[in-house]
Design a protein around this motif. Structure first.
Motif, PDB file in Angstrom:
ATOM      1  N   MET A  77       0.835  -1.213   0.000  1.00  0.00           N
ATOM      2  CA  MET A  77       0.000   0.000   0.000  1.00  0.00           C
ATOM      3  C   MET A  77       0.860   1.250   0.000  1.00  0.00           C
ATOM      4  N   HIS A  78       1.732   1.329   0.999  1.00  0.00           N
ATOM      5  CA  HIS A  78       2.479   2.557   1.212  1.00  0.00           C
ATOM      6  C   HIS A  78       3.880   2.444   0.640  1.00  0.00           C
ATOM      7  N   CYS A  82       4.351   6.497  -5.026  1.00  0.00           N
ATOM      8  CA  CYS A  82       2.977   6.281  -5.490  1.00  0.00           C
ATOM      9  C   CYS A  82       2.371   5.195  -4.621  1.00  0.00           C
ATOM     10  N   THR A  83       1.109   5.326  -4.220  1.00  0.00           N
ATOM     11  CA  THR A  83       0.533   4.292  -3.356  1.00  0.00           C
ATOM     12  C   THR A  83       0.112   3.085  -4.193  1.00  0.00           C
ATOM     13  N   GLY A  84      -0.044   1.954  -3.531  1.00  0.00           N
ATOM     14  CA  GLY A  84      -0.492   0.751  -4.207  1.00  0.00           C
ATOM     15  C   GLY A  84      -1.855   0.950  -4.853  1.00  0.00           C
ATOM     16  N   TYR A 104      -3.651  -7.137  -2.039  1.00  0.00           N
ATOM     17  CA  TYR A 104      -2.853  -6.220  -1.224  1.00  0.00           C
ATOM     18  C   TYR A 104      -2.175  -6.980  -0.111  1.00  0.00           C
ATOM     19  N   LEU A 105      -0.943  -6.580   0.147  1.00  0.00           N
ATOM     20  CA  LEU A 105      -0.197  -7.141   1.271  1.00  0.00           C
ATOM     21  C   LEU A 105       0.478  -5.953   1.930  1.00  0.00           C
ATOM     22  N   GLY A 121     -10.296  -1.550  -7.141  1.00  0.00           N
ATOM     23  CA  GLY A 121      -9.668  -2.505  -8.052  1.00  0.00           C
ATOM     24  C   GLY A 121      -8.879  -3.635  -7.412  1.00  0.00           C
ATOM     25  N   GLY A 122      -8.875  -3.720  -6.081  1.00  0.00           N
ATOM     26  CA  GLY A 122      -8.177  -4.827  -5.424  1.00  0.00           C
ATOM     27  C   GLY A 122      -9.099  -6.028  -5.290  1.00  0.00           C
ATOM     28  N   ASP A 123      -8.516  -7.212  -5.180  1.00  0.00           N
ATOM     29  CA  ASP A 123      -9.327  -8.431  -5.050  1.00  0.00           C
ATOM     30  C   ASP A 123      -9.316  -9.001  -3.646  1.00  0.00           C
ATOM     31  N   HIS A 124      -8.291  -8.648  -2.883  1.00  0.00           N
ATOM     32  CA  HIS A 124      -8.174  -9.213  -1.547  1.00  0.00           C
ATOM     33  C   HIS A 124      -7.219  -8.339  -0.748  1.00  0.00           C
TER      34      HIS A 124
END
Ligand code: GH3
Ligand code: MG
Ligand code: MG
Ligand code: MG
Ligand code: MG
Length: 312
Positions: A77-78, A82-84, A104-105, A121-124
């Motif tokens: 993410m961070h 640019c952020t995830g 995301y992890l 747009g993330g799946d998990h």
């Protein structure tokens, strides 16, 4: 038959495109600014037989996606530049990457931010420190589903061959390789003769069996580095990298002969059927669409001349 052996580079690339995806190890792109974190993730994936590539710059994500063609993205993410979430939004703007799983992890524990990331747009969402067993299970199940989705997008369900759109795309890819390596490539269109009569006389399901039978024969006879697609109902597209018109004629005419000898079962008896084919060649013709058009015209000639023949 004597057939020019295409440059290994072409062969390998098309073999990879044709069959590689099914057998290739799962590929994960890790987008993570911390080297310590990405090493830990990559080791976990590696221990589970999953291949990975890590980038620390989210701005490189698009070019890396195109070059590496991963099955899934593990996204931090961070990150400094640019952020995830921003990276994921850029990825989703490209139709070819609309359905690639993004997991995301991140150390982010704010549930509202996690939900926002999923909405964009993330799946998990997995949090650090991660449980290796869970990470592995999620990555594997997402990739399995993604690969089966892609299989059904690119292939025809009756025959398992490439469908119309993907056979044209693969032809263009092969043509670019042939141009780069200055190798010839033959393109053939195949159309079953009087197929309406097969359907009318024996029924549509029997017609389907004949289509499957020809698909199977072609698959047996062609090389892994050739391109084979179901272009339309009872029409097939074949591309033979490295082959000239003469070589393509020999190959196709042999298949034509053998197909005409097959006895297709119907009730207690059997029937025969034939196909016609037209062939064109690169570099005599140098773009994909024109090659198909020329092969189609030769096919029309074959039909006019009485069918059950190959015209170059
Ligand atoms: P020609 O020798 O000129 O090619 O004659 P044809 O009867 O094969 O003519 P045409 O190519 O125009 O007709 C193809 C027929 O194939 C029409 C369509 O009903 C049938 N067909 C198309 N797709 C399928 C399919 O998936 N299964 C079956 N059973 N029939 C199909
Ligand atoms: Mg970070
Ligand atoms: Mg983080
Ligand atoms: Mg037809
Ligand atoms: Mg036909």
């Amino acid at each position: 038959f004597v057939r020019a052996t295409p440059q290994p580079a072409i062969m390998a690339k098309i073999v990879e495109l044709n069959g590689g995806e099914e057998e290739a190890p799962y590929r994960v792109l890790v987008v993570e600014d911390s080297l310590t974190a990405s090493k830990l993730v990559q080791r976990t994936l590696g221990e589970n037989g999953i291949e990975s590539l890590a980038i620390a710059q989210p701005r490189e994500v698009l070019t890396t996606l195109k070059r590496y063609q991963p099955d899934l993205i593990l996204m931090d993410m961070h990150m400094p530049d640019c952020t995830g979430v921003e990276a994921a939004r850029v990825i989703r703007q490209h139709t070819e990457f609309l359905s690639i799983p993004i997991v995301y992890l991140s150390g982010e524990t704010d549930v509202a931010l996690q939900i926002e990331a999923l909405r964009l747009g993330g799946d998990h969402f997995l949090t650090k420190p991660f449980n290796p067993v869970i990470l592995n299970a999620i990555v594997k199940s997402k990739i399995e589903r993604y690969r089966s989705l892609r299989r059904s997008m690119f292939h025809d369900s009756l025959t398992g061959l490439l469908n119309h759109t993907s056979s044209k795309q693969r032809l263009d890819t092969a043509l670019n390789l042939a141009m780069a390596e200055q190798e010839p490539m033959a393109v053939a269109m195949i159309d079953i003769d009087h197929f309406k009569k097969v359907n009318d006389s024996y029924g549509h399901p029997v017609g389907d069996q004949v289509i499957r039978s020809l698909a199977w024969l072609l698959k047996q006879r062609l090389r892994k580095s050739d391109i084979l697609g179901r272009y339309g109902g009872e029409e097939f597209l074949v591309a033979l990298p490295g082959a000239t018109l003469t070589q393509a004629f020999q190959i196709l005419d042999r298949i034509r002969h053998d197909f005409s000898q097959i006895k297709h079962p119907f009730n207690e008896t059997w029937f025969n059927t034939t196909f016609s084919s037209g062939v064109a060649q690169f570099p005599l013709i140098s773009n994909g669409e024109a090659l198909v058009k020329q092969a189609d015209e030769a096919l029309y000639e074959a039909k006019r001349a009485g069918r059950d023949r190959v015209v170059v």
